[in-house]
Each structure stands twice: as C-alpha cells, then as structure tokens.
Write an enzyme that holds these catalytic residues in place. Structure first.
Site, PDB file in Angstrom:
ATOM      1  N   MET A 191      -2.296   4.774  -3.460  1.00 18.71           N
ATOM      2  CA  MET A 191      -3.242   5.734  -2.880  1.00 18.71           C
ATOM      3  C   MET A 191      -2.526   7.073  -2.803  1.00 18.71           C
ATOM      4  O   MET A 191      -2.099   7.525  -1.734  1.00 18.71           O
ATOM      5  CB  MET A 191      -3.702   5.227  -1.507  1.00 18.71           C
ATOM      6  CG  MET A 191      -4.665   4.054  -1.625  1.00 18.71           C
ATOM      7  SD  MET A 191      -4.763   3.054  -0.137  1.00 18.71           S
ATOM      8  CE  MET A 191      -3.337   2.002  -0.396  1.00 18.71           C
TER       9      MET A 191
ATOM     10  N   ASP B 101       0.835  -1.202   0.000  1.00 20.00           N
ATOM     11  CA  ASP B 101       0.000   0.000   0.000  1.00 20.00           C
ATOM     12  C   ASP B 101       0.871   1.253   0.000  1.00 20.00           C
ATOM     13  O   ASP B 101       1.440   1.631   1.025  1.00 20.00           O
ATOM     14  CB  ASP B 101      -0.908  -0.011   1.234  1.00 20.00           C
ATOM     15  CG  ASP B 101      -1.992  -1.065   1.126  1.00 20.00           C
ATOM     16  OD1 ASP B 101      -2.763  -1.021   0.151  1.00 20.00           O
ATOM     17  OD2 ASP B 101      -2.061  -1.945   2.018  1.00 20.00           O
TER      18      ASP B 101
ATOM     19  N   PHE C   3      -6.203   3.147   5.858  1.00 19.08           N
ATOM     20  CA  PHE C   3      -5.790   2.450   7.069  1.00 19.08           C
ATOM     21  C   PHE C   3      -6.244   0.991   7.062  1.00 19.08           C
ATOM     22  O   PHE C   3      -7.313   0.681   6.531  1.00 19.08           O
ATOM     23  CB  PHE C   3      -6.365   3.142   8.310  1.00 19.08           C
ATOM     24  CG  PHE C   3      -5.864   4.553   8.463  1.00 19.08           C
ATOM     25  CD1 PHE C   3      -4.644   4.812   9.075  1.00 19.08           C
ATOM     26  CD2 PHE C   3      -6.586   5.610   7.941  1.00 19.08           C
ATOM     27  CE1 PHE C   3      -4.163   6.110   9.179  1.00 19.08           C
ATOM     28  CE2 PHE C   3      -6.114   6.915   8.037  1.00 19.08           C
ATOM     29  CZ  PHE C   3      -4.902   7.168   8.663  1.00 19.08           C
ATOM     30  N   GLY C   4      -5.433   0.140   7.667  1.00 20.65           N
ATOM     31  CA  GLY C   4      -5.835  -1.242   7.875  1.00 20.65           C
ATOM     32  C   GLY C   4      -6.739  -1.331   9.104  1.00 20.65           C
ATOM     33  O   GLY C   4      -6.879  -0.370   9.859  1.00 20.65           O
ATOM     34  N   GLY C   5      -7.362  -2.485   9.261  1.00 16.42           N
ATOM     35  CA  GLY C   5      -8.116  -2.746  10.475  1.00 16.42           C
ATOM     36  C   GLY C   5      -9.507  -2.144  10.518  1.00 16.42           C
ATOM     37  O   GLY C   5     -10.137  -2.118  11.576  1.00 16.42           O
TER      38      GLY C   5
ATOM     39  N   GLY D  75      -9.887  -4.537   2.024  1.00 16.27           N
ATOM     40  CA  GLY D  75     -10.422  -3.799   3.155  1.00 16.27           C
ATOM     41  C   GLY D  75     -11.381  -4.612   3.998  1.00 16.27           C
ATOM     42  O   GLY D  75     -12.452  -4.994   3.537  1.00 16.27           O
ATOM     43  N   GLY D  76     -10.967  -4.922   5.217  1.00 13.50           N
ATOM     44  CA  GLY D  76     -11.849  -5.634   6.141  1.00 13.50           C
ATOM     45  C   GLY D  76     -12.116  -7.070   5.751  1.00 13.50           C
ATOM     46  O   GLY D  76     -13.111  -7.652   6.183  1.00 13.50           O
TER      47      GLY D  76
HETATM   48  C1  DX5 Z   1      -6.268   0.190   3.151  1.00 13.36           C
HETATM   49  C2  DX5 Z   1      -5.373  -0.696   2.354  1.00 13.36           C
HETATM   50  C3  DX5 Z   1      -5.513  -2.137   2.620  1.00 13.36           C
HETATM   51  C4  DX5 Z   1      -5.245  -2.583   4.026  1.00 13.36           C
HETATM   52  C5  DX5 Z   1      -6.147  -3.733   4.300  1.00 13.36           C
HETATM   53  O1  DX5 Z   1      -6.311   1.436   2.554  1.00 13.36           O
HETATM   54  O2  DX5 Z   1      -5.588  -0.508   0.971  1.00 13.36           O
HETATM   55  O3  DX5 Z   1      -4.724  -2.902   1.710  1.00 13.36           O
HETATM   56  O4  DX5 Z   1      -3.922  -2.977   4.264  1.00 13.36           O
HETATM   57  O5  DX5 Z   1      -6.066  -4.039   5.646  1.00 13.36           O
HETATM   58  P1  DX5 Z   1      -7.215  -4.823   6.378  1.00 13.36           P
HETATM   59  O6  DX5 Z   1      -7.222  -6.203   5.792  1.00 13.36           O
HETATM   60  O7  DX5 Z   1      -6.797  -4.782   7.796  1.00 13.36           O
HETATM   61  O8  DX5 Z   1      -8.496  -4.078   6.120  1.00 13.36           O
HETATM   62 ZN    ZN Z   2      -4.544  -1.900  -0.380  1.00 13.27          ZN
END
Ligand code: DX5
Ligand code: ZN
Length: 224
Positions: free
Chosen positions: A67, A34, A142-144, A175-176
């Site tokens: 991004m 990312d 963001f992740g999570g 995502g999620g």
């Molecule tokens: C968020 C990223 C995702 C992120 C996914 O903007 O594009 O790739 O790492 O993380 P999770 O699986 O935790 O939603």
């Molecule tokens: Zn991603």
C-alpha cells in the site's frame, strides 16, 4: 481446490514479530505483510528490512501487500529480502503490465489489489500476467475495520473471470474477514483469506488461527 489462510500481522505485537508468526504457523499457509508508506494510505508500517529480518524465522510464504505510491520501486528490495509474492494496488500503477512483469522477473508471484470502489475492469486486461487478485473489503490502511459486503459481487465476478481464463490465479479477500464474513467470501469464490484482528486480537491467536483453518477447510466452495 486450494484454500489458504493468510494471517495478517498488522495488528499483532510487532515487537515480537517472529514469535507472533510462530503462534499461527501451524494453521497458516501464507503470512500476510502489510507494507504501507504513509502516502498511499495514512498509516506507515514497515518495508523490506523487516521482511528480511523475519525471513530466517519462518519457512512460510511471505505475501506482501504493498500500500505504497510506488510499488514497483520496492520490488528488487523485497525480492532480495526473501518475499514470495507481492500484491500491488492497481490504483498506484501507471503501467500494471510493466509492474507485473518486473515482479515476475524477480521471481515474485505477482498480484493486483483493488480498493473497494475500484472496478474489476481495471485488472481484467492483466489476467494473463497475474498470480493473485485482491479485491479489498475495507479501505486499505488499518486493521479492525468492518467488512464491506458491497464487494461480494466483485469477488464473485473475479472468481468467474479466473475460471474463464483457465489460469491458476489466487483470489484473496482482505479486510474485516472474521468467522461471520469468511463463509460469504468462500461462497463468492475466494480461496485465500487474510485475517488480522480476528486472529491477533483474540485472547489465544493460535487457537483462533486453528478455528479459521477448520472453517476454511470445512466450507463448500463455488467457482464459476
Ligand atoms: C488493511 C490491511 C489488512 C489488515 C486486515 O489495509 O490490508 O491486511 O491487516 O486486518 P483485519 O482482518 O483486522 O481487517
Ligand atoms: Zn493487507
């Protein structure tokens, strides 16, 4: 039908990036990276130098999710760094056709990503030039975050459009994605699954990646 697991290292221990990738390699097809610029999204991560640094440590396909405000500007450096594919946000592109052609011209697989609220219509005119579509299931940055299941009909519509196009285009969810949401994405027609915190937030990321591999390979796909 090909199904891919693409662990996202966003929430891995980035101080040990190569080791973290090695943990999941056996179960993974792609490694999802990312790239964020702090403008297109509020988070700031890494760019071509880190992709280049990782390249000698893995033979896996490096899938770069851009991004950033100006994804096209990064393409030459990413190709040079050894990236295999890129997904560019359609919201950031003044001329998607030109950007996709630029990626392809550099030998990169070319993808378009969409925020949850962006209609599929924005990518449909470009199906002939695409290798990958990414209907995001969280707001990028963001992740999570929690999976937004309002995106599922868009995933199903994208799957149908891909079949109708007769082209080989990967359909990636990002995502999620976790053990609860992944089967719903598979059912909607997705074939490539980005999993971040559900792997790297687990006590044993290697075991978690293996469990996702089994889930993906065991599920029944529906296309068209
Ligand atoms: C968020 C990223 C995702 C992120 C996914 O903007 O594009 O790739 O790492 O993380 P999770 O699986 O935790 O939603
Ligand atoms: Zn991603």
């Amino acid at each position: 039908m090909i199904r891919r697991l693409a662990p996202s290292v966003l929430n891995a221990d980035l101080a040990q990036l190569a080791d973290q990738v090695r943990l999941v390699e056996a179960a993974a097809d792609w490694i999802h990276l990312d790239v964020m610029d702090g403008h297109f999204v509020p988070n700031l991560t890494f760019g071509p130098p880190v992709v280049a640094a990782l390249r000698p440590y893995t033979g896996h396909y490096l899938d770069c999710h851009l991004m950033v405000d100006d994804p096209e500007a990064l393409l030459p450096a990413l190709a040079e760094a050894g990236a295999n594919g890129v997904s560019m946000h359609v919201e950031a592109l003044a001329d998607p056709e030109r950007a996709l052609a630029a990626a392809a011209g550099l030998g990169l697989d070319a993808g378009l990503a969409l925020k949850p609220g962006t209609p599929l219509d924005t990518v449909l005119p470009h199906l002939g030039d695409l290798d990958l579509i990414v209907p995001m299931t969280v707001e990028p940055g963001f992740g999570g975050q929690a999976f937004d299941d309002r995106v599922l009909p868009k995933i199903a519509a994208a799957a149908q459009a891909i079949v109708a196009s007769g082209r080989t285009i990967a359909l990636q969810v990002d995502g999620g994605v976790n053990a609860g949401t992944l089967p719903r994405c598979l059912e909607a027609g997705a074939d490539t699954f980005v999993v971040g915190t559900a792997i790297f937030g687990a006590d044993d990321p290697a075991a978690a990646a293996k469990a996702f591999r089994a889930l993906i390979d065991g599920g029944e796909p529906r296309r068209g």
